[in-house]
Design an enzyme around this catalytic site. Structure first.
Site, PDB file in Angstrom:
ATOM      1  N   GLU A 274      29.784  31.578  59.530  1.00  0.00           N
ATOM      2  CA  GLU A 274      30.953  32.046  58.766  1.00  0.00           C
ATOM      3  C   GLU A 274      32.201  31.458  59.400  1.00  0.00           C
ATOM      4  O   GLU A 274      32.399  31.536  60.608  1.00  0.00           O
ATOM      5  CB  GLU A 274      30.983  33.577  58.747  1.00  0.00           C
ATOM      6  CG  GLU A 274      32.259  34.198  58.231  1.00  0.00           C
ATOM      7  CD  GLU A 274      32.651  33.811  56.809  1.00  0.00           C
ATOM      8  OE1 GLU A 274      31.882  34.078  55.873  1.00  0.00           O
ATOM      9  OE2 GLU A 274      33.747  33.214  56.643  1.00  0.00           O
TER      10      GLU A 274
ATOM     11  N   GLY B 231      46.945  35.923  33.513  1.00  0.00           N
ATOM     12  CA  GLY B 231      45.520  36.274  33.446  1.00  0.00           C
ATOM     13  C   GLY B 231      45.354  37.779  33.544  1.00  0.00           C
ATOM     14  O   GLY B 231      45.747  38.390  34.533  1.00  0.00           O
TER      15      GLY B 231
ATOM     16  N   ALA C 216      40.202  41.640  35.368  1.00  0.00           N
ATOM     17  CA  ALA C 216      40.292  42.811  36.259  1.00  0.00           C
ATOM     18  C   ALA C 216      41.332  42.590  37.363  1.00  0.00           C
ATOM     19  O   ALA C 216      42.129  43.488  37.658  1.00  0.00           O
ATOM     20  CB  ALA C 216      38.927  43.102  36.865  1.00  0.00           C
ATOM     21  N   ILE C 217      41.351  41.391  37.966  1.00  0.00           N
ATOM     22  CA  ILE C 217      42.265  41.171  39.100  1.00  0.00           C
ATOM     23  C   ILE C 217      43.722  41.237  38.636  1.00  0.00           C
ATOM     24  O   ILE C 217      44.549  41.938  39.227  1.00  0.00           O
ATOM     25  CB  ILE C 217      41.948  39.832  39.798  1.00  0.00           C
ATOM     26  CG1 ILE C 217      40.566  39.927  40.479  1.00  0.00           C
ATOM     27  CG2 ILE C 217      43.016  39.465  40.821  1.00  0.00           C
ATOM     28  CD1 ILE C 217      40.079  38.635  41.120  1.00  0.00           C
TER      29      ILE C 217
ATOM     30  N   GLY D 169      40.855  33.076  37.141  1.00  0.00           N
ATOM     31  CA  GLY D 169      39.440  32.818  37.394  1.00  0.00           C
ATOM     32  C   GLY D 169      39.228  32.058  38.690  1.00  0.00           C
ATOM     33  O   GLY D 169      40.175  31.841  39.460  1.00  0.00           O
TER      34      GLY D 169
ATOM     35  N   HIS E 247      29.341  71.845  34.777  1.00  0.00           N
ATOM     36  CA  HIS E 247      30.635  72.238  34.209  1.00  0.00           C
ATOM     37  C   HIS E 247      31.489  72.840  35.304  1.00  0.00           C
ATOM     38  O   HIS E 247      31.005  73.654  36.078  1.00  0.00           O
ATOM     39  CB  HIS E 247      30.438  73.261  33.091  1.00  0.00           C
ATOM     40  CG  HIS E 247      31.736  73.738  32.524  1.00  0.00           C
ATOM     41  ND1 HIS E 247      32.471  72.964  31.641  1.00  0.00           N
ATOM     42  CD2 HIS E 247      32.440  74.882  32.736  1.00  0.00           C
ATOM     43  CE1 HIS E 247      33.580  73.634  31.319  1.00  0.00           C
ATOM     44  NE2 HIS E 247      33.574  74.793  31.965  1.00  0.00           N
TER      45      HIS E 247
HETATM   46  P1  FAD Z   1      32.555  35.676  49.286  1.00  0.00           P
HETATM   47  O1  FAD Z   1      32.747  37.129  49.403  1.00  0.00           O
HETATM   48  O2  FAD Z   1      33.692  34.863  48.822  1.00  0.00           O
HETATM   49  O3  FAD Z   1      32.071  35.164  50.715  1.00  0.00           O
HETATM   50  C1  FAD Z   1      31.921  33.815  50.999  1.00  0.00           C
HETATM   51  C2  FAD Z   1      32.150  33.611  52.476  1.00  0.00           C
HETATM   52  O4  FAD Z   1      31.760  32.281  52.821  1.00  0.00           O
HETATM   53  C3  FAD Z   1      33.612  33.726  52.911  1.00  0.00           C
HETATM   54  O5  FAD Z   1      33.706  34.657  53.973  1.00  0.00           O
HETATM   55  C4  FAD Z   1      34.006  32.329  53.379  1.00  0.00           C
HETATM   56  O6  FAD Z   1      34.890  32.357  54.484  1.00  0.00           O
HETATM   57  C5  FAD Z   1      32.647  31.778  53.786  1.00  0.00           C
HETATM   58  N1  FAD Z   1      32.559  30.323  53.712  1.00  0.00           N
HETATM   59  C6  FAD Z   1      32.875  29.519  52.664  1.00  0.00           C
HETATM   60  N2  FAD Z   1      32.558  28.243  52.950  1.00  0.00           N
HETATM   61  C7  FAD Z   1      32.031  28.248  54.199  1.00  0.00           C
HETATM   62  C8  FAD Z   1      31.500  27.253  55.035  1.00  0.00           C
HETATM   63  N3  FAD Z   1      31.395  25.983  54.640  1.00  0.00           N
HETATM   64  N4  FAD Z   1      31.066  27.606  56.263  1.00  0.00           N
HETATM   65  C9  FAD Z   1      31.125  28.882  56.688  1.00  0.00           C
HETATM   66  N5  FAD Z   1      31.597  29.873  55.924  1.00  0.00           N
HETATM   67  C10 FAD Z   1      32.042  29.567  54.695  1.00  0.00           C
HETATM   68  N6  FAD Z   1      34.217  42.289  42.905  1.00  0.00           N
HETATM   69  C11 FAD Z   1      33.742  43.514  42.615  1.00  0.00           C
HETATM   70  O7  FAD Z   1      32.548  43.671  42.386  1.00  0.00           O
HETATM   71  N7  FAD Z   1      34.574  44.599  42.571  1.00  0.00           N
HETATM   72  C12 FAD Z   1      35.904  44.491  42.797  1.00  0.00           C
HETATM   73  O8  FAD Z   1      36.626  45.481  42.748  1.00  0.00           O
HETATM   74  C13 FAD Z   1      36.432  43.215  43.103  1.00  0.00           C
HETATM   75  N8  FAD Z   1      37.749  43.061  43.341  1.00  0.00           N
HETATM   76  C14 FAD Z   1      38.219  41.818  43.667  1.00  0.00           C
HETATM   77  C15 FAD Z   1      39.582  41.662  43.898  1.00  0.00           C
HETATM   78  C16 FAD Z   1      40.089  40.422  44.221  1.00  0.00           C
HETATM   79  C17 FAD Z   1      41.562  40.263  44.482  1.00  0.00           C
HETATM   80  C18 FAD Z   1      39.209  39.291  44.330  1.00  0.00           C
HETATM   81  C19 FAD Z   1      39.742  37.933  44.701  1.00  0.00           C
HETATM   82  C20 FAD Z   1      37.861  39.442  44.082  1.00  0.00           C
HETATM   83  C21 FAD Z   1      37.355  40.700  43.747  1.00  0.00           C
HETATM   84  N9  FAD Z   1      36.003  40.881  43.479  1.00  0.00           N
HETATM   85  C22 FAD Z   1      35.529  42.113  43.159  1.00  0.00           C
HETATM   86  C23 FAD Z   1      35.049  39.745  43.525  1.00  0.00           C
HETATM   87  C24 FAD Z   1      34.254  39.759  44.839  1.00  0.00           C
HETATM   88  O9  FAD Z   1      35.146  39.724  45.922  1.00  0.00           O
HETATM   89  C25 FAD Z   1      33.321  38.580  44.875  1.00  0.00           C
HETATM   90  O10 FAD Z   1      32.510  38.580  43.719  1.00  0.00           O
HETATM   91  C26 FAD Z   1      32.402  38.634  46.085  1.00  0.00           C
HETATM   92  O11 FAD Z   1      33.149  38.640  47.269  1.00  0.00           O
HETATM   93  C27 FAD Z   1      31.440  37.434  46.079  1.00  0.00           C
HETATM   94  O12 FAD Z   1      30.644  37.488  47.205  1.00  0.00           O
HETATM   95  P2  FAD Z   1      30.064  36.161  47.880  1.00  0.00           P
HETATM   96  O13 FAD Z   1      29.345  36.634  49.092  1.00  0.00           O
HETATM   97  O14 FAD Z   1      29.370  35.356  46.879  1.00  0.00           O
HETATM   98  O15 FAD Z   1      31.347  35.313  48.321  1.00  0.00           O
END
Ligand code: FAD
Length: 463
Positions: free
Chosen positions: A34, A180, A183-184, A270, A442
């Site tokens: 990470e 946009g 949700a965000i 997006g 209730h």
């Molecule tokens: P991520 O959580 O993005 O994790 C990816 C990780 O990989 C990051 O920590 C990054 O640093 C790391 N990384 C990337 N490239 C590399 C690399 N080459 N080497 C090492 N590390 C790397 N979803 C919900 O379900 N409910 C919500 O209420 C919600 N609210 C949100 C609000 C906001 C403002 C945003 C931006 C998103 C929200 N989401 C929400 C979406 C949610 O955050 C994502 O769907 C979720 O985090 C995706 O998980 P992931 O593990 O695929 O990716």
């Protein structure tokens, strides 16, 4: 000789950290790579800090209406930097919790930028520039997604921001244009408006929250307008010019009533896959619409390299990412057949909240499915009247012949919690009769689910 792992996960968000822990639970030797800190977008810059801020927004609104509860509080002021600091603390706590889980599950924590030149090997580039190579039986890419922008809109990350910068502002902007209304965008509109910012929310589609049932979107738009948020649908921002006062926007469609220069702009249109520096020049992974393409078992086109979470495409949600992690790891080590698609609840945490599962009314009509609609408002619910949470409704869509639940849409105070019952009902293929046969305590908001179900067959008691 390089350390060898059964599984190396790149990316420690809800996809990657869940996968790593589940693989460790299968007794596998696991490493997590990470580049930032544990928890990914969700815990650090997404789900958790936004929910902390939204809770504070609700608190600000309650204070403004304290007299409704019989309180006189005098003039109220706030320190916006402290408001934001509280949300950062919530993120810190969550990230520390994941660190603890890694230790507990004996997952090797490799801090640095992960990259793959060939199957079976991961390169980790550390902050000091040093590079370590590791061998891995299986590599799992979970690098998530990053905000995208539109042609003509340049993100300078000061005036024109993504959600990441918006989550770290220390002064409340006087005005903000939010581009946009997914949700965000909607959650930030609610948040800033609660702290006194003049908010203009622009959406290209005919409705805000365009993937929700139209009834939900229409009600939320009405509520937002009643809060003083300017909502422009069927409107496109085609350009932004930066100046001393902020950004001046050009619009195609409607234009804002109070001018087109904004102190801040939040682009929330997006995301795109985060693949920066991840794949070596000779490693060609198939993409679909810019996201990694995977098989039914989450394998990329190269054996031994798997991918899950936001990096493989929509829906970009934390619960989807974690669910995919479970499916992928159970498929790899648990002799189970992974599933690719499932029921995915959608939740938006402004007030009133919006939540849904399954089909919209429009979708069922397009598919030619015969259905019954049961709709019931919170204003006719005892608990809602007691607590003053009377905005919104529950709308349930049941199959006309077999009475199975096809879709559920809730706008209301605890919509994002209430949807869980309907999610389970759909997962178990429950029918209208099953829901009617379930006693709801209730007084609870959940009684509206029973009332909406009764309404579908014209037998609602409280309306
Ligand atoms: P991520 O959580 O993005 O994790 C990816 C990780 O990989 C990051 O920590 C990054 O640093 C790391 N990384 C990337 N490239 C590399 C690399 N080459 N080497 C090492 N590390 C790397 N979803 C919900 O379900 N409910 C919500 O209420 C919600 N609210 C949100 C609000 C906001 C403002 C945003 C931006 C998103 C929200 N989401 C929400 C979406 C949610 O955050 C994502 O769907 C979720 O985090 C995706 O998980 P992931 O593990 O695929 O990716």
């Amino acid at each position: 000789m390089a350390d060898k792992y059964d599984l190396m996960v790149i990316g420690g968000g809800p996809a990657g950290y869940v996968a790593a822990i589940k693989a460790a639970q299968y007794g596998k030797k696991v490493a997590m790579v990470e580049v930032e800190r544990a928890g990914g977008t969700c815990l650090n810059w997404g789900c958790i800090p936004t929910k902390a801020l939204l809770k504070q927004a609700e608190f600000a609104i309650h204070l403004k209406h304290a007299e409704d509860y019989g309180f006189t509080v005098g003039e109220v002021s706030f320190d916006f930097a402290q408001v934001v600091a509280k949300s950062r603390k919530a993120a810190d706590k969550m990230a520390a919790g994941i660190d603890h889980l890694f230790k507990k599950n004996k997952i090797a924590w490799l801090k640095g930028q992960g990259s793959i030149d060939r199957p079976g090997q991961v390169k980790v580039t550390k902050e000091d520039g040093g590079v370590d190579l590791y061998d891995a039986e299986t590599i799992l890419i979970a690098t998530g997604a990053k905000p995208r922008t539109l042609p003509g809109l340049v993100l300078d990350r000061q005036t024109v921001m993504t959600s990441r910068e918006a989550l770290a502002l220390t002064e409340v902007p006087k005005s903000i244009l939010i581009i946009g209304a997914g949700a965000i965008g909607v959650e930030f509109a609610y948040f800033y408006n609660a702290f006194g910012t003049k908010v203009t929310l622009v959406e290209f589609a005919p409705n805000i929250l365009p993937i929700e049932d139209e009834d939900s979107s229409i009600l939320l738009k009405r509520k937002f307008e009643s809060y003083g948020i300017e909502v422009l649908t069927e409107t496109k921002v085609t350009g932004l010019e930066l100046g001393a006062e902020g950004a001046t926007a050009t619009f195609v469609g409607k234009s804002p009533k109070a001018g087109n220069t904004f102190e801040k702009v939040l682009v929330a249109v997006g995301v795109e896959a985060r693949l920066d520096g991840l794949l070596g020049p000779d490693l060609k992974l198939d993409l679909f619409k810019g996201f990694l393409q995977t098989s039914d078992s989450y394998m990329t086109n190269i054996p031994g390299i798997y991918a899950i979470g936001d990096v493989i495409g929509p829906p970009w949600l934390a619960h989807q990412a974690s669910w995919e992690a479970g499916q992928c790891i159970d498929g790899l080590y648990g002799n189970k057949v992974p599933q690719k698609t499932h029921l995915v609840p959608g939740c938006t945490y402004c007030q009133p909240q919006v939540a849904s599962i399954g089909a919209t009314e429009k979708k069922l009509k397009e598919q030619g499915v015969a259905f019954k609609v049961g709709k019931f408002p919170f204003i006719a619910n005892g608990k809602a009247v007691g607590t003053g949470d009377t905005d919104g409704f529950v709308k349930l869509l049941y199959g006309a012949e077999h009475h199975e639940l096809l879709g559920a849409h809730i706008v209301g105070s605890e919509a994002t919690e209430l949807i869980a019952e309907l999610n389970l009902a759909m997962n178990l293929e429950a029918t209208l009769e099953d829901i009617l046969g379930t006693m709801h305590a209730h007084p609870t908001l959940s009684e509206v689910i029973a009332d909406a179900t009764a309404a579908a067959i014209g037998k609602a008691v409280h309306m």
